[in-house]
Write an enzyme that holds these catalytic residues in place. Structure first.
Site, short mmCIF file in Angstrom:
data_model
loop_
_atom_site.label_atom_id
_atom_site.label_comp_id
_atom_site.label_asym_id
_atom_site.label_seq_id
_atom_site.Cartn_x
_atom_site.Cartn_y
_atom_site.Cartn_z
N THR A 182 -8.62 14.34 16.86
CA THR A 182 -9.80 14.94 17.49
C THR A 182 -9.47 16.33 18.04
O THR A 182 -10.21 17.29 17.82
CB THR A 182 -10.32 14.02 18.63
N HIS A 219 -1.25 8.26 15.37
CA HIS A 219 -1.49 6.80 15.40
C HIS A 219 -2.03 6.24 14.09
O HIS A 219 -2.16 5.03 13.93
CB HIS A 219 -2.38 6.41 16.59
N THR A 241 2.22 21.38 29.51
CA THR A 241 3.60 20.92 29.32
C THR A 241 3.67 20.03 28.08
O THR A 241 2.87 19.11 27.94
CB THR A 241 4.06 20.13 30.57
N CYS A 254 -14.76 4.51 15.73
CA CYS A 254 -15.42 5.19 16.83
C CYS A 254 -16.91 4.91 16.87
O CYS A 254 -17.55 5.12 17.88
CB CYS A 254 -15.17 6.68 16.75
C1 LIG Z 1 -10.85 11.44 9.24
C2 LIG Z 1 -10.54 11.39 10.69
N1 LIG Z 1 -10.42 12.53 11.39
C3 LIG Z 1 -10.14 12.54 12.69
C4 LIG Z 1 -9.95 11.37 13.39
C5 LIG Z 1 -9.66 11.42 14.88
O1 LIG Z 1 -8.31 11.16 15.11
P1 LIG Z 1 -7.77 10.70 16.57
O2 LIG Z 1 -8.17 9.27 16.71
O3 LIG Z 1 -6.30 10.90 16.48
O4 LIG Z 1 -8.41 11.58 17.56
C6 LIG Z 1 -10.06 10.15 12.72
C7 LIG Z 1 -9.91 8.87 13.45
O5 LIG Z 1 -10.43 7.85 13.06
C8 LIG Z 1 -10.36 10.15 11.33
O6 LIG Z 1 -10.48 9.03 10.63
#
Ligand SMILES: Cc1ncc(COP(=O)(O)O)c(C=O)c1O
Length: 379
Positions: free
Chosen positions: A70, A200, A236, A322
């Site tokens: 993100t 992750h 940091t 999400c």
């Molecule tokens: C294609 C894509 N971009 C970005 C993200 C966001 O990643 P993060 O969970 O590390 O913020 C995800 C998470 O599901 C994703 O599938």
């Protein structure tokens, strides 16, 4: 337990957890401190840049460590838009991006930028021609994901890179969060200017990630502060997270080098097995990312199937993690114009290198039983 929700997140590798603890324990000095503890931490940070740059075939100066996908996506979209607004006002992305891209673009619209959201075809792929037609004199950014998180479709990144490579002030960002380590893409060879990955999703830790930014490209920072990471991301550094991310990158690249066939075979077994259940429709076209398969079971509520599988300790997801709790309809499945009964009954199965064909067979047997049971109840 069978875990088939690896696109939501992956199980952290034991080695990576140990690395995190060890670095947190031994190298807790602030990389900016002038004393020994600080210098040692800083040395480890420099080593991490070097190692990451070798693993990714980029320069150390082209790496910004972030808190995940993100942040990387927001940093790329907002950072380019603000840094190059004197060159143009037009931005391009697709309708099937992750919310961390779509909502970043929407916020740029609120700031006065014009955004084109490109449609995709029914298999969920954007055509190079569509990108070409959308380009304007004042286009400063094109952001297109590599692998779609809900469908597993692969976008033609190399061709789009070639299309854009001679446009000096049109930068090309790729959200490689789902593709990295599973579907080959050499960012530099594909003329990608910026690319996002997340720890992750590759058996690393939540809150870790990386943004690649080609040398020479300016970015307006998201965070202002003490000027860490060449003034591009103050704060940091999360040294233990950074070292663990580099470890995760190394491990997933080794897996993809030696075991990519394993994922492809799992995908084949999964497709063959699912094809034997007449109620199941496979939504993901053939020859896409091997680790993501989207299916529908028209007439059955996906959350009911999900919980019935969960009772048997099998974990899948109804849509992107999400949005799965929000009950809104998937924008991706709508964008590919999937019929309503398929959209309303979609499940995502997402694999990792650790899964086995035995697990797939057990999953499909369980699914078959669940479908029969639910059909009887509905009679
Ligand atoms: C294609 C894509 N971009 C970005 C993200 C966001 O990643 P993060 O969970 O590390 O913020 C995800 C998470 O599901 C994703 O599938």
């Amino acid at each position: 337990m069978i875990y088939f929700d690896n696109s939501a997140t992956t199980k952290p590798h034991d080695d990576i957890l140990e690395t995190f603890i060890e670095v947190s324990r031994k190298y807790y000095g602030n990389t900016s401190s002038a004393h020994q503890f600080g210098l040692e931490a800083d040395r480890l940070l420099r080593e991490s840049y070097q190692q990451a740059s070798q693993l990714l075939s980029v320069n150390p100066t082209e790496i910004i460590f972030t808190s995940g996908g993100t942040e990387g996506n927001n940093m790329a979209v907002k950072g380019i838009a603000h840094a190059y607004q004197n060159r143009g006002n037009h931005l391009i992305t697709t309708e099937i991006e992750h919310p961390s891209i779509l909502n970043a673009f929407r916020s740029m619209e609120e700031m006065g930028f014009e955004v084109t959201y490109l449609p995709v075809d029914q298999s969920g792929i954007v055509s190079v021609e569509t990108v070409k037609k959308a380009l304007r004199e004042d286009t400063i950014l094109v952001s297109i994901m590599h692998v779609n998180n809900e469908m597993g479709t692969i976008q033609p990144i190399e061709q789009i890179g070639r299309l854009l490579k001679d446009r000096r002030y049109t930068f090309f960002h790729v959200d490689d969060v789902q593709g990295f380590g599973k579907v080959d893409l050499k960012w530099k060879d594909a003329y990608v200017d910026l690319a996002t990955i997340s720890g992750h999703k590759i058996h690393g830790l939540k809150g870790t990630g990386l943004l690649y930014v080609r040398d020479g490209i300016r970015l307006y920072p998201l965070f202002h502060g003490g000027g860490q990471q060449n003034n591009r991301r103050s704060g940091t550094e999360n040294l233990a997270g950074i070292v663990s991310l580099v470890r995760a990158i190394r491990l997933i690249l080794e897996q993809s080098l030696h075991h990519q066939d394993h994922l492809i075979q799992l995908n084949q077994v999964l497709r063959e097995q699912l094809n034997q259940i007449s109620e199941v429709i496979i939504n993901t076209p053939e020859n896409q990312a091997p680790h993501i398969l989207n299916i529908s079971i028209p007439g059955l509520k996906p959350e009911v199937v999900l919980h019935a599988l969960e009772e048997r300790q099998i974990y899948v997801s109804t849509q992107a993690a999400c949005s799965s709790k929000k009950n809104d309809e998937s924008t991706v499945l709508r964008a590919i114009q999937l019929p309503k009964e398929q959209r309303n009954s979609a499940l995502r199965i997402s694999l990792s290198y650790q899964n086995t064909s035995g697990e797939i067979i057990l999953f499909v047997q369980a699914l078959k039983r669940i479908i029969n049971e639910l059909k009887q109840v509905m009679r």
